[in-house]
Structure formats: structure tokens, C-alpha cells
Design an enzyme around this catalytic site. Structure first.
Site, short mmCIF file in Angstrom:
data_model
loop_
_atom_site.label_atom_id
_atom_site.label_comp_id
_atom_site.label_asym_id
_atom_site.label_seq_id
_atom_site.Cartn_x
_atom_site.Cartn_y
_atom_site.Cartn_z
N LYS A 41 1.59 4.04 -3.04
CA LYS A 41 1.28 5.46 -2.85
C LYS A 41 2.49 6.35 -3.15
CE LYS A 41 -3.06 5.38 -1.87
NZ LYS A 41 -4.03 5.99 -2.81
N TYR B 161 0.84 -1.20 0.00
CA TYR B 161 0.00 0.00 0.00
C TYR B 161 0.88 1.25 0.00
CZ TYR B 161 -3.47 3.37 1.78
OH TYR B 161 -4.30 4.46 1.97
#
Length: 378
Positions: free
Chosen positions: A202, A198
Site C-alpha cells: 500500500k 499488505y
């Protein structure tokens, strides 16, 4: 000195699908517009001067991943400002009746490039808010799927935004930092090196968006959200989800089992502040933005601190701690606080909710919701 002209190029050009000669011919081919200077983009995406009056026309907004924690609330705010028909929610799930009846909703899979392109063109979209993503804990349980949604889906959105000269908002996260990052506070610009898919996705999104902005003029905008706390959507698989669940448990059973240690301090924010920051940032003239990715902050607390604040209203609340190794490791790699001084200086960001206000509002909202739906309140 000659000014530098930034140009938005279509997907094929950016990805190198044109050879140099073909791209040169495409640029000069009569009757075809393969580039758009930001100064002749749509009125919604123009490079505003700081003193210019606002446009009289409203943006056309598409929100991907709209049935997650943030999409429905953001759509409500934008529809009040720009008109119901100008804000389109999308997701791959069936919306509940109240969402479907509140305004335009369409099926959109961010992995389906052709269909996403049709939606943007057919609906004359000018702003794109990209909320589709797998969060931290869920992503670690399914890395392959997280890579597809968080990276391949992002690339589709970036390419389409560049091709259609959209104003693009992609949220980032506290998870974009890692154990080697400054933790108290974490500034906008520093070593990041996250250790979750994750977080890696990002950081990739931040850098790709900034690259396309500097090289081709893409109006890319990104905010690093802290943990976002809201009453109207269930936790979605993030590491900060305890800070939502504890309120529901306090009013239902009076007991919450926390998967983090009691002293685990993390940045948090009320969803109302999160929505307001997003809207204000999207509306800010480009001349005010010194960065393309900003931290935003409101408060920072531990599980024990939020439990103590809840006990001022519900003294019977019992909290036990059973740290989950995956989520605790993730939390220990994240910042304790955000430095959001650049957002405050550049476009006037300021939060409205502190811990006391957040707890009061969450308990009141969840109590009202449980009462209205016939559920008992502890």
C-alpha cells in the site's frame, strides 16, 4: 513565468520501452496522440476550476475486486448517481444472482494486462476504482500471492490509467503505518515503515501514484481507510475483522472469541461513511486537493468498548479473548487514531456514524437479514 505542462504518457514510454529518440519521434508523429494534457482529457477527468459547472456527461466506472467488502455497495451508490450501465463491477469470482442482475458485471483478472486493457477500451472507461488486494492477515500467510496481486496488479492498473488518462482511485489502509509511525494520532505525512506485505504494497501504491501524478499528470486519488465495518459481506482476512464478526456472533450464539487483546484500540468506520468518503473524494475538483493520499477517520475503539456498547442491546453477550500472535502483532504496529484534518479542510469530509450509531445500525441490519433468511436470532 512559463507554466509547467503535465502530460499523460502511454505505458511503453513510462516504462522506458521507447529509447529517447523513439519517444521523441512518437510524440511528434502525425495522426498519433501519445500524450494528453489533463486540460484536454475527457470531461470527467478535466482539471476543473473551483467555480466551473459540473459536466453534463457521466463517468464510465470500472471497479476491480468488486465482490469484496466494498465493491458492490459502492457500485450501487454510483449507479444511482451516474446510471446503471455506466458502472461495471468486475472480479475473478462468480457473482451471486442479485449482484449479477443488478448491473454490468465482467470477469477481470488484474494480473491479465491485455484483457484489462480491452475492458477499459471497449467500455470507454474514464474512472477506475481498484479494490483488488489481499488483506493483512491473509497476505502474511501467502506473501508471494500478495506480492503478485497487490504490487504487480497495481502496476498494471497504474499503467493503464496513465495510458488512457483515467481518474484512478486506489485505497490505502491503516496498515500502511508501522511501529515507528506516530500512533495517536497518525498524520497524513509521517514515517510509515509497515511490517506486513499488505502495508508495504500500500505504501508502494501511494508513492507510485503520487509519482505518476507529479511527473505525468495522472489523476491519482487515494484514501487510507480505517477498519471498515459492514453487515452484508463476511470478513475477508483483515486484522480488524473481529469488529464485524462480533455482531454476527452476538446475534447467533451470544458468544464471541476475540483474537485481539481487549484493550487493542484501532480506528474504525461504518461502511456507509467509507462509501460516501470515496464518492465525495472522487467528485472533488482537483483544485481542492492539496494531497493525493488522505487519512479519513470516524471513530476509534477497543474490543472491550464495542462489546460494552453491544451489551446495551444484548446483555447476554459473552466475549472471551484468545490473542492470535500474528494479528495482535500487526494491530500493535498500527495507529490508535487517524488525523484526518486535511480531508476535512480540503474537500469537506465529515463522518456520520459514531460508535453508538454504528452498533445500533449493525445489530438492526444483521437481525433483519437473519430473520429474512430464516436463521434464528439469539
Amino acid at each position: 513565468m512559463q507554466s509547467r505542462v503535465q502530460v499523460c504518457l502511454p505505458t511503453a514510454a513510462v516504462l522506458g520501452l521507447f529509447c529517447r529518440g523513439c519517444l521523441s519521434r512518437a510524440r511528434s508523429f502525425p495522426g498519433r496522440s501519445f500524450g494528453c494534457s489533463p486540460r484536454r482529457m475527457s470531461r470527467w477527468n478535466s482539471l476543473e476550476t473551483c467555480g466551473s459547472p459540473p459536466s453534463q456527461e457521466n463517468p464510465r466506472v470500472l471497479i476491480t475486486g468488486g465482490l469484496g467488502q466494498l465493491g458492490v455497495g459502492l457500485a450501487q451508490i454510483l449507479r444511482k448517481q451516474y446510471g446503471t450501465e455506466n458502472v461495471i463491477l468486475s472480479d475473478i469470482k462468480k457473482p451471486p444472482p442479485h449482484v449479477f442482475n443488478s448491473g454490468p458485471f465482467v470477469y477481470a483478472d488484474v494480473l491479465d494486462y491485455k484483457h484489462l486493457r480491452e475492458l477499459i477500451v471497449n467500455n470507454r472507461v474514464t474512472w477506475l476504482v481498484h479494490y483488488s488486494a489481499l488483506l493483512s492477515a491473509v497476505g502474511e500467510a501467502n506473501v508471494a500471492l500478495a506480492r503478485k496481486i497487490n504490487i504487480t496488479g497495481l502496476h498494471n492498473v497504474l499503467d493503464l490509467a496513465l495510458e488512457n488518462c483515467l481518474r484512478l482511485f486506489v485505497p490505502s489502509t491503516i496498515g500502511a503505518f508501522g511501529p515507528s509511525s506516530p500512533r495517536d494520532p497518525a498524520p497524513d505525512l509521517c514515517v510509515q515503515r509497515p511490517r506486513t506485505i499488505y502495508g508495504v504494497s500500500k505504501v508502494h501504491g501511494e508513492l507510485m501514484g503520487e509519482y505518476l501524478h507529479h511527473k505525468y499528470g495522472l489523476d491519482f486519488r487515494c484514501l487510507r481507510y480505517p477498519g471498515v465495518i459492514s453487515f452484508n459481506t463476511p470478513p475477508g482476512g483483515g486484522t480488524t475483522d473481529y469488529a464485524v464478526q462480533i455482531f454476527h456472533d452476538a446475534l447467533s450464539t451470544g458468544h464471541h472469541e476475540c483474537y485481539l487483546r481487549p484493550d487493542t484500540r484501532l480506528p474504525m468506520m461504518h461502511i456507509s461513511d467509507c462509501h460516501r468518503a470515496t464518492v465525495e473524494f472522487m467528485q472533488a475538483p482537483e483544485c481542492q486537493l492539496s494531497l493525493r493520499t488522505y487519512n479519513i477517520a470516524a471513530m476509534s475503539f477497543t474490543p472491550e468498548e464495542v462489546a460494552q456498547e453491544i451489551r446495551k442491546h444484548l446483555p447476554h453477550l459473552k466475549v472471551t479473548y484468545n490473542p492470535d500472535s500474528v494479528r495482535q502483532t500487526i494491530a500493535d504496529s498500527w495507529p490508535v487514531r487517524f488525523d484526518d484534518s486535511n480531508a476535512r479542510r480540503d474537500w469537506g469530509w465529515a463522518p456520520a456514524f459514531g460508535l453508538e450509531e454504528l452498533v445500533s445500525d449493525m445489530l438492526r441490519s444483521i437481525r433483519d437479514k437473519r430473520t429474512n433468511t430464516g436463521f434464528p436470532v439469539s
